[in-house]
Scaffold this motif. Structure first.
Motif, PDB file in Angstrom:
ATOM      1  N   LEU A   4      25.671  50.366  44.112  1.00 57.63           N
ATOM      2  CA  LEU A   4      26.331  49.161  43.640  1.00 57.63           C
ATOM      3  C   LEU A   4      27.834  49.365  43.706  1.00 57.63           C
ATOM      4  N   VAL A   5      28.543  48.404  44.276  1.00 53.29           N
ATOM      5  CA  VAL A   5      29.987  48.496  44.430  1.00 53.29           C
ATOM      6  C   VAL A   5      30.635  47.244  43.875  1.00 53.29           C
ATOM      7  N   GLU A   6      31.451  47.412  42.837  1.00 51.31           N
ATOM      8  CA  GLU A   6      32.161  46.291  42.230  1.00 51.31           C
ATOM      9  C   GLU A   6      33.509  46.071  42.909  1.00 51.31           C
ATOM     10  N   SER A   7      33.977  44.838  42.864  1.00 46.00           N
ATOM     11  CA  SER A   7      35.298  44.498  43.362  1.00 46.00           C
ATOM     12  C   SER A   7      35.766  43.215  42.692  1.00 46.00           C
ATOM     13  N   GLY A   8      37.035  42.899  42.849  1.00 45.36           N
ATOM     14  CA  GLY A   8      37.571  41.654  42.342  1.00 45.36           C
ATOM     15  C   GLY A   8      38.406  41.769  41.090  1.00 45.36           C
ATOM     16  N   GLY A   9      38.485  42.945  40.513  1.00 41.31           N
ATOM     17  CA  GLY A   9      39.290  43.120  39.325  1.00 41.31           C
ATOM     18  C   GLY A   9      40.770  43.065  39.640  1.00 41.31           C
ATOM     19  N   GLY A  10      41.574  42.998  38.583  1.00 41.02           N
ATOM     20  CA  GLY A  10      43.008  42.955  38.759  1.00 41.02           C
ATOM     21  C   GLY A  10      43.717  42.544  37.492  1.00 41.02           C
ATOM     22  N   LEU A  11      44.994  42.213  37.650  1.00 45.16           N
ATOM     23  CA  LEU A  11      45.837  41.782  36.539  1.00 45.16           C
ATOM     24  C   LEU A  11      45.949  40.264  36.552  1.00 45.16           C
ATOM     25  N   VAL A  12      45.712  39.650  35.405  1.00 41.91           N
ATOM     26  CA  VAL A  12      45.770  38.205  35.293  1.00 41.91           C
ATOM     27  C   VAL A  12      46.356  37.826  33.940  1.00 41.91           C
ATOM     28  N   GLN A  13      47.051  36.693  33.889  1.00 36.86           N
ATOM     29  CA  GLN A  13      47.622  36.219  32.638  1.00 36.86           C
ATOM     30  C   GLN A  13      46.561  35.567  31.763  1.00 36.86           C
ATOM     31  N   PRO A  14      46.767  35.565  30.449  1.00 32.51           N
ATOM     32  CA  PRO A  14      45.831  34.854  29.574  1.00 32.51           C
ATOM     33  C   PRO A  14      45.635  33.416  30.029  1.00 32.51           C
ATOM     34  N   GLY A  15      44.382  32.976  30.002  1.00 29.58           N
ATOM     35  CA  GLY A  15      44.044  31.648  30.473  1.00 29.58           C
ATOM     36  C   GLY A  15      43.694  31.582  31.942  1.00 29.58           C
ATOM     37  N   GLY A  16      43.925  32.657  32.657  1.00 29.28           N
ATOM     38  CA  GLY A  16      43.638  32.706  34.074  1.00 29.28           C
ATOM     39  C   GLY A  16      42.183  33.006  34.370  1.00 29.28           C
ATOM     40  N   SER A  17      41.881  33.146  35.663  1.00 27.02           N
ATOM     41  CA  SER A  17      40.512  33.354  36.115  1.00 27.02           C
ATOM     42  C   SER A  17      40.427  34.489  37.117  1.00 27.02           C
ATOM     43  N   LEU A  18      39.270  35.129  37.143  1.00 31.90           N
ATOM     44  CA  LEU A  18      38.937  36.137  38.135  1.00 31.90           C
ATOM     45  C   LEU A  18      37.456  36.016  38.465  1.00 31.90           C
ATOM     46  N   ARG A  19      37.096  36.405  39.676  1.00 32.53           N
ATOM     47  CA  ARG A  19      35.698  36.491  40.055  1.00 32.53           C
ATOM     48  C   ARG A  19      35.389  37.907  40.495  1.00 32.53           C
ATOM     49  N   LEU A  20      34.485  38.552  39.780  1.00 36.63           N
ATOM     50  CA  LEU A  20      34.042  39.890  40.124  1.00 36.63           C
ATOM     51  C   LEU A  20      32.820  39.822  41.023  1.00 36.63           C
ATOM     52  N   SER A  21      32.723  40.778  41.935  1.00 34.79           N
ATOM     53  CA  SER A  21      31.584  40.869  42.834  1.00 34.79           C
ATOM     54  C   SER A  21      30.926  42.229  42.704  1.00 34.79           C
ATOM     55  N   CYS A  22      29.619  42.256  42.850  1.00 33.27           N
ATOM     56  CA  CYS A  22      28.848  43.493  42.857  1.00 33.27           C
ATOM     57  C   CYS A  22      27.927  43.454  44.057  1.00 33.27           C
ATOM     58  N   ALA A  23      28.201  44.295  45.031  1.00 34.95           N
ATOM     59  CA  ALA A  23      27.411  44.335  46.255  1.00 34.95           C
ATOM     60  C   ALA A  23      26.377  45.450  46.172  1.00 34.95           C
ATOM     61  N   ALA A  24      25.125  45.101  46.376  1.00 36.66           N
ATOM     62  CA  ALA A  24      24.039  46.069  46.383  1.00 36.66           C
ATOM     63  C   ALA A  24      23.733  46.507  47.809  1.00 36.66           C
ATOM     64  N   SER A  25      23.351  47.764  47.960  1.00 34.43           N
ATOM     65  CA  SER A  25      23.127  48.319  49.285  1.00 34.43           C
ATOM     66  C   SER A  25      21.830  47.849  49.922  1.00 34.43           C
ATOM     67  N   ARG A  26      20.946  47.272  49.133  1.00 32.12           N
ATOM     68  CA  ARG A  26      19.720  46.701  49.661  1.00 32.12           C
ATOM     69  C   ARG A  26      19.240  45.579  48.762  1.00 32.12           C
ATOM     70  N   SER A  27      18.263  44.832  49.233  1.00 29.42           N
ATOM     71  CA  SER A  27      17.751  43.698  48.486  1.00 29.42           C
ATOM     72  C   SER A  27      16.925  44.170  47.295  1.00 29.42           C
TER      73      SER A  27
END
Length: 121
Positions: A4-27
């Motif tokens: 499992l590999v996560e991505s999409g994190g970062g720095l954001v101001q209060p009230g902002g938005s982010l979308r995190l992703s988790c990619a699996a190596s198989r179904s």
């Protein structure tokens, strides 16, 4: 075995938005419950959201109506859409996959490496 590999994190101001992703190596979504957890400095790891193989979702009270967990079966990816972010949401976010084993008394439990989310002005 699954990675499992996560991505999409970062720095954001209060009230902002982010979308995190988790990619699996198989179904695995047909059999697994997928979850997002987070751990802030000095605090224990806590559950954020889960989605079952049947599509049912569950959220921590602290993120209800702000976060949405979803999945893309074709892409073997689970997402966490985070809106109206607060400083209290700052943490390392981890992806988890869990399912029962065909072997009695056994199960499968996998974790990603985590992605940092920082909510600050």
């Amino acid at each position: 075995q699954v990675q499992l590999v996560e991505s999409g994190g970062g720095l954001v101001q209060p009230g902002g938005s982010l979308r995190l992703s988790c990619a699996a190596s198989r179904s695995i979504f047909s059999i697994a419950t997928m979850g997002w957890y987070r751990q802030a400095p000095g605090k224990q790891r806590e559950l954020v959201a889960t989605i079952t193989s049947g599509g049912g979702t569950n959220y921590a009270d602290s993120v209800k109506d702000r976060f949405t967990i979803s999945r893309d079966n074709a892409g073997n990816t689970v997402y966490l859409q985070m809106n109206s972010l607060k400083p209290e949401d700052t943490a390392v976010y981890y992806c988890n996959a869990h399912w029962a084993s065909i072997l009695p008394g056994r199960n499968h439990d996998y974790w990603g490496q985590g992605t940092q989310v920082t909510v600050s002005s």
